[in-house]
Design a protein around this motif. Structure first.
Motif, PDB file in Angstrom:
ATOM      1  N   ALA A   1       1.289   1.725  14.828  1.00 50.36           N
ATOM      2  CA  ALA A   1       1.531   1.017  16.092  1.00 50.36           C
ATOM      3  C   ALA A   1       2.091   2.012  17.099  1.00 50.36           C
ATOM      4  CB  ALA A   1       2.517  -0.128  15.877  1.00 50.36           C
TER       5      ALA A   1
ATOM      6  N   GLU B   1      -5.958   2.024  10.327  1.00 53.39           N
ATOM      7  CA  GLU B   1      -5.921   0.952  11.308  1.00 53.39           C
ATOM      8  C   GLU B   1      -4.840   1.258  12.345  1.00 53.39           C
ATOM      9  OE1 GLU B   1      -5.812  -3.938  11.523  1.00 53.39           O
ATOM     10  OE2 GLU B   1      -5.210  -2.920   9.673  1.00 53.39           O
TER      11      GLU B   1
ATOM     12  N   HIS C   1      -7.333  -1.717  19.613  1.00 50.24           N
ATOM     13  CA  HIS C   1      -7.220  -1.860  18.162  1.00 50.24           C
ATOM     14  C   HIS C   1      -8.498  -1.317  17.529  1.00 50.24           C
ATOM     15  CE1 HIS C   1      -7.571  -4.638  14.418  1.00 50.24           C
ATOM     16  NE2 HIS C   1      -6.974  -3.505  14.103  1.00 50.24           N
TER      17      HIS C   1
ATOM     18  N   ILE D   1       2.765  -5.756  19.702  1.00 50.90           N
ATOM     19  CA  ILE D   1       1.879  -5.369  18.597  1.00 50.90           C
ATOM     20  C   ILE D   1       2.292  -6.075  17.320  1.00 50.90           C
ATOM     21  CG2 ILE D   1       1.148  -3.457  17.096  1.00 50.90           C
ATOM     22  CD1 ILE D   1       1.349  -1.616  19.564  1.00 50.90           C
TER      23      ILE D   1
ATOM     24  N   TYR E   1      -3.111   0.426  16.259  1.00 53.51           N
ATOM     25  CA  TYR E   1      -2.904  -0.432  17.429  1.00 53.51           C
ATOM     26  C   TYR E   1      -2.236   0.408  18.515  1.00 53.51           C
ATOM     27  CZ  TYR E   1      -3.720  -4.558  14.468  1.00 53.51           C
ATOM     28  OH  TYR E   1      -4.273  -5.496  13.634  1.00 53.51           O
TER      29      TYR E   1
END
Length: 388
Positions: A39, A67, A60, A95, A69
């Protein structure tokens, strides 16, 4: 185990190498079987608003298998001392809410550097009852650059953290001023040994090559290196110094090389991509960096992973990297001592065993070794009911 990585700085389109070791660690942890999510509230200066290089908003996607964000935003509170920290917190919380709504509440938060990712993560940790670990990297602590107004926020964040990881001895000593000693644990940075590795690279010349790589700033000590190199090898057409990186001191350093009469032996390559950095590490004989301050020194272990001996300074980080197998350690800002080390390294170069250097580097700084230590701290933090 689901881990939320919160970096205070991170690679962007404009700065692809910023915080690259945070990203590499996130990838390494995921390779160990953890579910890793990054994040990153990507804050930009208002000066960039006119350029409009990017579109504000929520992003995203999977970045290099992780993964990720991002919320791209401007710092609209530039006149407030901790304005960027406040905005970072607001965006990080946004987030986290999205993660929770998607059924992805993290088991633990791992923030990198207290200002301001660690501080924002600490507020999130407290609000959502998610255990927090902060790894500190910033040289601001060892350089005495922490401002008075920042100290309460640093203490606040460290108080909330279950554990504070440091990457060097100098940093460990300084953080005792802000947190309980028993909370602080030393775990080194990771080197990507699948990327930085030995290779037979054919050079166009037979000169003995010293290589150095860093941002060209005062704290990296390139002025000291140039003076020592001139004393050691000025006029020798068999020895060269290659410098990678760019920065505010480049013009001064290029002029210094001319003043010292070594401009024909020194090459400034400018900013290098990761691929170019690997190639230059593989092409050199020895890696050297005369830093005034380091919390660790990832470039040193990247050189070791390529099988190269190193010369470093006693500046807070390299002390846990350099040993008898892999190189020489000198006092910082000591031109005479660095001169002797350069001469000694060239004379005794064949005494360094490439295979031993690589094996020692893998054992101490390889992915599995470092990740195992980090995961142990995650487990302790998650299972603890109070402070560790």
């Amino acid at each position: 185990m689901r881990v939320l990585i919160v970096p205070s700085w991170y690679p962007t389109e404009e700065r692809p190498n910023a915080g690259i070791f945070f990203k590499e660690q996130a990838i390494a942890l995921q390779e160990q079987g953890l579910e890793v999510i990054v994040a990153y509230p990507e804050l930009h200066s208002l000066k960039e608003l006119k350029k409009r290089k990017f579109k504000r908003g929520f992003y995203h996607k999977i970045e290099d298998g992780v993964e990720t964000y991002r919320i791209k935003e401007y710092n609209f509170l530039p006149k407030i001392k901790r304005g960027s920290g406040i905005i970072y917190y607001w965006k990080l919380k946004k987030i986290l809410v999205k993660l929770i709504e998607a059924g992805k509440k993290p088991d633990i938060i791992h923030a990198h550097s207290v200002l301001w990712g660690g501080w924002a993560a600490a507020k999130i940790s407290k609000e959502y009852k998610i255990p927090l670990i902060i790894t500190e990297h910033s040289t601001a602590f060892v350089r005495g650059l922490i401002k008075e107004y920042q100290k309460p926020f640093i203490r606040e964040a460290f108080h909330e953290a279950k554990r504070i990881i440091v990457v060097g001895l100098g940093l460990k000593k300084e953080l005792k001023k802000y947190a309980k000693q028993e909370k602080i644990v030393l775990i080194p940075n990771i080197v990507d040994t699948s990327f930085f590795k030995p290779s037979v690279v054919v050079r166009k010349n037979d000169q003995f090559r010293f290589f150095s790589l860093a941002f060209l700033t005062h704290k990296k000590g390139f002025d000291v290196l140039l003076k020592a190199f001139a004393r050691a090898f000025k006029g020798s057409d068999k020895v060269e110094l290659i410098i990678g990186g760019d920065g505010e001191e480049r013009g001064n350093l290029e002029r210094l090389a001319v003043d010292l009469g070594i401009e024909k032996q020194v090459a400034f390559l400018g900013e290098l991509s990761r691929e170019q950095a690997v190639m230059e590490m593989q092409k050199c004989d020895v890696f050297v960096l005369a830093s005034r301050f380091e919390t660790f020194g990832v470039v040193f272990i990247e050189a070791l992973a390529c099988g190269k001996p190193i010369i470093a300074t006693k500046c807070g980080g390299p002390e846990i990297i350099v040993n008898q197998k892999n190189g020489l350690l000198v006092e910082r800002e000591n031109v005479e001592e660095l001169t002797e080390a350069l001469i000694r390294m060239k004379a005794n170069y064949n005494q360094y065993n490439k295979d031993e250097i690589v094996a020692d580097c893998h054992e101490r700084f390889g992915k599995s070794s470092v990740c195992e230590k980090i995961i142990q701290e995650y487990v302790k933090a998650i299972n603890s009911k109070g402070e560790l």
